[in-house]
Design an enzyme around this catalytic site. Structure first.
Site, mmCIF file in Angstrom:
data_model
loop_
_atom_site.group_PDB
_atom_site.id
_atom_site.type_symbol
_atom_site.label_atom_id
_atom_site.label_comp_id
_atom_site.label_asym_id
_atom_site.label_seq_id
_atom_site.Cartn_x
_atom_site.Cartn_y
_atom_site.Cartn_z
ATOM 1 N N SER A 10 -45.914 -73.344 13.778
ATOM 2 C CA SER A 10 -45.856 -74.864 13.864
ATOM 3 C C SER A 10 -45.270 -75.869 15.432
ATOM 4 C CB SER A 10 -44.191 -75.297 13.017
ATOM 5 O OG SER A 10 -43.447 -76.499 13.377
ATOM 6 N N HIS A 34 -49.875 -74.963 11.721
ATOM 7 C CA HIS A 34 -48.690 -75.704 10.978
ATOM 8 C C HIS A 34 -47.988 -77.725 11.284
ATOM 9 C CE1 HIS A 34 -45.225 -75.473 7.512
ATOM 10 N NE2 HIS A 34 -44.844 -76.179 8.235
ATOM 11 N N ASP A 36 -46.982 -79.983 10.999
ATOM 12 C CA ASP A 36 -45.281 -80.972 10.113
ATOM 13 C C ASP A 36 -45.590 -82.644 9.610
ATOM 14 O OD1 ASP A 36 -43.889 -78.834 9.400
ATOM 15 O OD2 ASP A 36 -43.219 -78.932 11.117
ATOM 16 N N MET A 38 -44.180 -86.136 9.347
ATOM 17 C CA MET A 38 -42.519 -86.759 8.389
ATOM 18 C C MET A 38 -42.439 -87.838 8.615
ATOM 19 S SD MET A 38 -40.077 -84.218 10.428
ATOM 20 C CE MET A 38 -40.442 -82.403 10.464
ATOM 21 N N HIS A 67 -47.786 -79.684 6.361
ATOM 22 C CA HIS A 67 -47.045 -79.422 5.442
ATOM 23 C C HIS A 67 -46.301 -80.944 5.760
ATOM 24 C CE1 HIS A 67 -42.073 -78.103 5.222
ATOM 25 N NE2 HIS A 67 -42.498 -79.064 4.029
ATOM 26 N N MET A 69 -44.138 -83.813 4.628
ATOM 27 C CA MET A 69 -42.641 -84.108 4.281
ATOM 28 C C MET A 69 -42.269 -85.586 3.772
ATOM 29 S SD MET A 69 -41.124 -80.943 6.542
ATOM 30 C CE MET A 69 -42.866 -81.107 7.748
ATOM 31 N N MET A 138 -38.258 -73.489 1.593
ATOM 32 C CA MET A 138 -38.421 -73.747 3.039
ATOM 33 C C MET A 138 -36.390 -72.733 3.157
ATOM 34 S SD MET A 138 -40.147 -76.115 3.993
ATOM 35 C CE MET A 138 -38.715 -76.595 5.753
ATOM 36 N N GLY A 143 -36.887 -80.942 8.137
ATOM 37 C CA GLY A 143 -36.778 -82.540 9.077
ATOM 38 C C GLY A 143 -36.852 -82.496 9.982
ATOM 39 N N GLY A 145 -37.684 -78.924 13.401
ATOM 40 C CA GLY A 145 -36.813 -77.505 13.851
ATOM 41 C C GLY A 145 -35.667 -76.928 14.834
ATOM 42 N N ASP A 177 -40.610 -71.114 6.253
ATOM 43 C CA ASP A 177 -40.544 -71.840 6.852
ATOM 44 C C ASP A 177 -38.802 -71.852 7.198
ATOM 45 O OD1 ASP A 177 -41.303 -74.095 9.269
ATOM 46 O OD2 ASP A 177 -41.484 -76.075 7.580
ATOM 47 N N GLY A 179 -36.394 -71.310 10.689
ATOM 48 C CA GLY A 179 -35.130 -70.200 11.573
ATOM 49 C C GLY A 179 -36.603 -69.160 11.261
ATOM 50 N N GLY A 199 -41.943 -72.156 14.703
ATOM 51 C CA GLY A 199 -41.537 -73.365 15.466
ATOM 52 C C GLY A 199 -41.370 -72.695 16.870
ATOM 53 N N SER A 200 -39.603 -73.172 16.710
ATOM 54 C CA SER A 200 -39.399 -72.871 18.431
ATOM 55 C C SER A 200 -38.122 -71.505 18.659
ATOM 56 C CB SER A 200 -37.891 -73.253 18.051
ATOM 57 O OG SER A 200 -37.219 -73.052 17.209
HETATM 58 C C1 DX5 Z 1 -38.563 -78.336 9.720
HETATM 59 C C2 DX5 Z 1 -39.789 -77.635 9.671
HETATM 60 C C3 DX5 Z 1 -40.965 -76.680 9.794
HETATM 61 C C4 DX5 Z 1 -40.259 -76.157 11.778
HETATM 62 C C5 DX5 Z 1 -39.778 -74.612 12.258
HETATM 63 O O1 DX5 Z 1 -38.305 -79.243 8.684
HETATM 64 O O2 DX5 Z 1 -41.352 -77.754 8.107
HETATM 65 O O3 DX5 Z 1 -41.984 -76.826 10.157
HETATM 66 O O4 DX5 Z 1 -41.041 -76.809 12.645
HETATM 67 O O5 DX5 Z 1 -39.167 -74.889 13.120
HETATM 68 P P1 DX5 Z 1 -37.916 -73.470 13.033
HETATM 69 O O6 DX5 Z 1 -39.350 -72.593 13.276
HETATM 70 O O7 DX5 Z 1 -37.854 -73.945 14.697
HETATM 71 O O8 DX5 Z 1 -37.231 -72.964 12.479
HETATM 72 ZN ZN ZN Z 2 -43.246 -77.378 8.481
#
Ligand code: DX5
Ligand code: ZN
Length: 225
Positions: A10, A34, A36, A38, A67, A69, A138, A143, A145, A177, A179, A199-200
């Protein structure tokens, strides 16, 4: 293939001012990008407007896993399908007409995913499992990362895997998705997930491409199929 897993970085925590380069870093080792989306309504955060999202889809060399949201995905999700996404995932909690939205995404040429938030039970999405290409469970509140992986979602992943294994081929992917890291991915794979958004873990690493490979290796060893 029993041990096939998919890694979908992500870009939420990547440098938004240099996305072409950020995506290029992982294009050789990742399976999907991926994206995101929002809207600051369905979740308390905003990422890209539709114009910027379509630019990113346009320059990504990886297939895009959108994705959404957002509120009212019924009318917006088909536009993402039309604009070249590999898959478009909407939230069960946000959609008005599930079956119509599934059909509108498919008829516009994309695969379709349904996402559920931590408080939503697997039984609520189960009636649609044979009509979709991916279920996203999820493992954080959507919302942001960088949140902690919710281990309490693993029984839901186990239940989903059991049901998916009873569906005819091609079976939907089981994506998680939130953590996902080298510390958490093995447990999720052992529960039955086979598509991992990170993501992170990827973008805070000094070697994003290498991190994708390491995550894949760990997931492959633990995936129960
Ligand atoms: C959160 C997003 C994720 C996010 C995950 O709402 O849907 O895709 O980027 O980030 P990490 O991997 O840092 O939890
Ligand atoms: Zn996502």
């Amino acid at each position: 293939m029993a041990n096939t897993v998919f890694i979908a970085p992500s870009i939420l925590n990547a440098n938004f001012n240099d996305l072409e380069n950020e995506i290029a870093k992982i294009s050789a080792t990742a399976d999907l990008l991926h994206l995101d989306i929002m809207d600051n309504k369905f979740v308390p955060n905003f990422t890209f407007d539709i114009k910027r999202a379509f630019e990113i889809i346009g320059f990504s060399k990886l297939p895009v896993d959108a994705h959404l949201m957002i509120e009212d995905p019924d009318s917006i999700a088909p536009k993402y399908a039309q604009n070249g996404c590999n898959s478009v995932t909407f939230h069960l909690e946000a959609v008005s007409n599930v079956l119509q939205t599934i059909s509108d995404i498919k008829s516009n040429g994309a695969k379709v995913g349904i996402a559920i938030k931590p408080a939503t039970k697997f039984s609520e999405v189960e009636p649609f499992i044979e009509k979709i290409d991916m279920l996203l469970i999820m493992t954080v509140e959507p919302g942001f990362g960088g949140q902690s992986f919710m281990y309490d979602q693993m029984p839901k992943v186990v239940a989903a895997r059991k049901r998916i294994n009873q569906t005819p081929e091609p079976k939907p992917l089981l994506q998680i998705d939130g953590g996902v890291s080298l510390e958490t991915i093995a447990e999720a794979a052992a529960a039955g997930a086979n598509c991992f958004v990170a993501g992170s873990a990827v973008y805070k690493s000094s070697d994003p491409a290498g991190m994708v490979s390491q995550l894949r290796k760990k997931a492959q060893i633990s995936f129960i199929g």
